[in-house]
Design a protein around this motif. Sequence first.
Motif, PDB file in Angstrom:
ATOM      1  N   ARG A  66       0.853  -1.195   0.000  1.00  0.00           N
ATOM      2  CA  ARG A  66       0.000   0.000   0.000  1.00  0.00           C
ATOM      3  C   ARG A  66       0.882   1.237   0.000  1.00  0.00           C
ATOM      4  O   ARG A  66       2.059   1.167   0.374  1.00  0.00           O
ATOM      5  N   PRO A  67       0.338   2.392  -0.396  1.00  0.00           N
ATOM      6  CA  PRO A  67       1.131   3.628  -0.325  1.00  0.00           C
ATOM      7  C   PRO A  67       1.416   4.005   1.134  1.00  0.00           C
ATOM      8  O   PRO A  67       0.616   3.717   2.031  1.00  0.00           O
ATOM      9  N   TYR A  68       2.530   4.671   1.337  1.00  0.00           N
ATOM     10  CA  TYR A  68       2.810   5.217   2.660  1.00  0.00           C
ATOM     11  C   TYR A  68       1.807   6.309   3.000  1.00  0.00           C
ATOM     12  O   TYR A  68       1.386   7.077   2.133  1.00  0.00           O
ATOM     13  N   SER A  69       1.453   6.398   4.279  1.00  0.00           N
ATOM     14  CA  SER A  69       0.725   7.570   4.743  1.00  0.00           C
ATOM     15  C   SER A  69       1.701   8.744   4.811  1.00  0.00           C
ATOM     16  O   SER A  69       2.923   8.555   4.790  1.00  0.00           O
ATOM     17  N   ASP A  70       1.182   9.962   4.880  1.00  0.00           N
ATOM     18  CA  ASP A  70       2.046  11.132   4.979  1.00  0.00           C
ATOM     19  C   ASP A  70       2.936  11.038   6.218  1.00  0.00           C
ATOM     20  O   ASP A  70       4.123  11.388   6.175  1.00  0.00           O
ATOM     21  N   GLU A  71       2.359  10.561   7.319  1.00  0.00           N
ATOM     22  CA  GLU A  71       3.133  10.441   8.559  1.00  0.00           C
ATOM     23  C   GLU A  71       4.255   9.411   8.420  1.00  0.00           C
ATOM     24  O   GLU A  71       5.387   9.644   8.852  1.00  0.00           O
ATOM     25  N   GLU A  72       3.963   8.272   7.781  1.00  0.00           N
ATOM     26  CA  GLU A  72       4.980   7.242   7.580  1.00  0.00           C
ATOM     27  C   GLU A  72       6.101   7.742   6.677  1.00  0.00           C
ATOM     28  O   GLU A  72       7.277   7.487   6.928  1.00  0.00           O
ATOM     29  N   ARG A  73       5.720   8.463   5.633  1.00  0.00           N
ATOM     30  CA  ARG A  73       6.733   8.985   4.718  1.00  0.00           C
ATOM     31  C   ARG A  73       7.632   9.995   5.427  1.00  0.00           C
ATOM     32  O   ARG A  73       8.853  10.012   5.240  1.00  0.00           O
ATOM     33  N   GLU A  74       7.035  10.836   6.260  1.00  0.00           N
ATOM     34  CA  GLU A  74       7.801  11.843   6.985  1.00  0.00           C
ATOM     35  C   GLU A  74       8.748  11.181   7.988  1.00  0.00           C
ATOM     36  O   GLU A  74       9.904  11.585   8.149  1.00  0.00           O
ATOM     37  N   THR A  75       8.252  10.127   8.646  1.00  0.00           N
ATOM     38  CA  THR A  75       9.051   9.452   9.660  1.00  0.00           C
ATOM     39  C   THR A  75      10.239   8.719   9.060  1.00  0.00           C
ATOM     40  O   THR A  75      11.355   8.759   9.588  1.00  0.00           O
ATOM     41  N   ARG A  76      10.022   8.075   7.918  1.00  0.00           N
ATOM     42  CA  ARG A  76      11.057   7.239   7.340  1.00  0.00           C
ATOM     43  C   ARG A  76      11.963   7.969   6.352  1.00  0.00           C
ATOM     44  O   ARG A  76      13.041   7.480   6.033  1.00  0.00           O
ATOM     45  N   GLY A  77      11.549   9.091   5.854  1.00  0.00           N
ATOM     46  CA  GLY A  77      12.293   9.748   4.789  1.00  0.00           C
ATOM     47  C   GLY A  77      13.197  10.859   5.285  1.00  0.00           C
ATOM     48  O   GLY A  77      13.022  11.414   6.370  1.00  0.00           O
ATOM     49  N   GLY A  78      14.179  11.183   4.467  1.00  0.00           N
ATOM     50  CA  GLY A  78      15.018  12.346   4.742  1.00  0.00           C
ATOM     51  C   GLY A  78      16.080  12.105   5.788  1.00  0.00           C
ATOM     52  O   GLY A  78      16.094  11.099   6.488  1.00  0.00           O
ATOM     53  N   ARG A  79      16.961  13.083   5.907  1.00  0.00           N
ATOM     54  CA  ARG A  79      18.099  12.932   6.821  1.00  0.00           C
ATOM     55  C   ARG A  79      17.707  13.080   8.278  1.00  0.00           C
ATOM     56  O   ARG A  79      18.475  12.717   9.163  1.00  0.00           O
ATOM     57  N   ASN A  80      16.512  13.612   8.547  1.00  0.00           N
ATOM     58  CA  ASN A  80      16.086  13.789   9.929  1.00  0.00           C
ATOM     59  C   ASN A  80      14.981  12.814  10.314  1.00  0.00           C
ATOM     60  O   ASN A  80      14.346  12.974  11.355  1.00  0.00           O
ATOM     61  N   GLY A  81      14.737  11.803   9.501  1.00  0.00           N
ATOM     62  CA  GLY A  81      13.680  10.848   9.778  1.00  0.00           C
ATOM     63  C   GLY A  81      14.103   9.787  10.782  1.00  0.00           C
ATOM     64  O   GLY A  81      15.057   9.955  11.554  1.00  0.00           O
ATOM     65  N   PHE A  82      13.382   8.682  10.742  1.00  0.00           N
ATOM     66  CA  PHE A  82      13.570   7.597  11.699  1.00  0.00           C
ATOM     67  C   PHE A  82      15.007   7.111  11.745  1.00  0.00           C
ATOM     68  O   PHE A  82      15.529   6.735  12.786  1.00  0.00           O
ATOM     69  N   TRP A  83      15.680   7.100  10.586  1.00  0.00           N
ATOM     70  CA  TRP A  83      17.037   6.580  10.517  1.00  0.00           C
ATOM     71  C   TRP A  83      18.085   7.654  10.799  1.00  0.00           C
ATOM     72  O   TRP A  83      19.281   7.372  10.755  1.00  0.00           O
ATOM     73  N   GLY A  84      17.675   8.874  11.084  1.00  0.00           N
ATOM     74  CA  GLY A  84      18.604   9.959  11.315  1.00  0.00           C
ATOM     75  C   GLY A  84      18.717  10.309  12.791  1.00  0.00           C
ATOM     76  O   GLY A  84      18.296   9.538  13.649  1.00  0.00           O
ATOM     77  N   PRO A  85      19.236  11.527  13.026  1.00  0.00           N
ATOM     78  CA  PRO A  85      19.671  12.485  12.006  1.00  0.00           C
ATOM     79  C   PRO A  85      21.069  12.161  11.471  1.00  0.00           C
ATOM     80  O   PRO A  85      21.909  11.630  12.195  1.00  0.00           O
ATOM     81  N   VAL A  86      21.278  12.477  10.184  1.00  0.00           N
ATOM     82  CA  VAL A  86      22.579  12.317   9.557  1.00  0.00           C
ATOM     83  C   VAL A  86      22.959  13.620   8.862  1.00  0.00           C
ATOM     84  O   VAL A  86      22.096  14.450   8.566  1.00  0.00           O
ATOM     85  N   ASP A  87      24.260  13.793   8.609  1.00  0.00           N
ATOM     86  CA  ASP A  87      24.704  15.021   7.955  1.00  0.00           C
ATOM     87  C   ASP A  87      24.671  14.867   6.433  1.00  0.00           C
ATOM     88  O   ASP A  87      24.154  13.882   5.898  1.00  0.00           O
ATOM     89  N   GLU A  88      25.242  15.842   5.721  1.00  0.00           N
ATOM     90  CA  GLU A  88      25.203  15.837   4.259  1.00  0.00           C
ATOM     91  C   GLU A  88      25.912  14.626   3.658  1.00  0.00           C
ATOM     92  O   GLU A  88      25.610  14.201   2.547  1.00  0.00           O
TER      93      GLU A  88
END
Length: 208
Positions: A66-88
Amino acid sequence: MIAARRNAEPGYYYWRVTQFLLPFYTMIPPVGAFKESSREPYDGHAWVPIDDHTTWTWSFSASPSRPYSDEERETRGGRNGFWGPVDEAYLPLLSADNDYGIDREKQRNDNFTGITGIPNQDAAVQESMGPVVDRSKENLGHSDRGIVNFRRLMLRLAKALAAGEVPEAARRGDLYRVRSASVVLPADVPVETGAAGLLKAAPAPAGR
């Protein structure tokens, strides 16, 4: 594959099944308020060696059903998401250099570690052991069977490869059509039976 359970409502167990795929992939069972995980996103890691003392950890998330919900996408995506924070450069901002951002007030009142985020808590435990550990000093018990079996597997495969035997998985793409899973099952239903449908990936489309 490693399966672990805990008590759910009377007469039921809550099962979580993690997959390991050669040479270095893990697939983490979904987490959430559901009875079974067939429609839930899952996460995982690729532990890619750089040298004898350094590893790139690639963390991924996938939602094939199924598609990600907006909240799931925000949590898992980007450098500050669930797997972060990471630098450049995608290096973690929370590390041994700053004690993984440990917050003693959080440790007193919120969680045992005082560190924000399960991935960062995991990193603190993994990295604080040092790059090479003398495993002969460990005392593994019944609950460590997954670790014991994994180490035996890797040693057996390494010795076989050194002798010129290529691992079967390198020739068998079908072995990778699997999923991790979470499911609540009656206590008398074996997990390998009750979760069987959840542990299989959908067949690849024709022509691929």
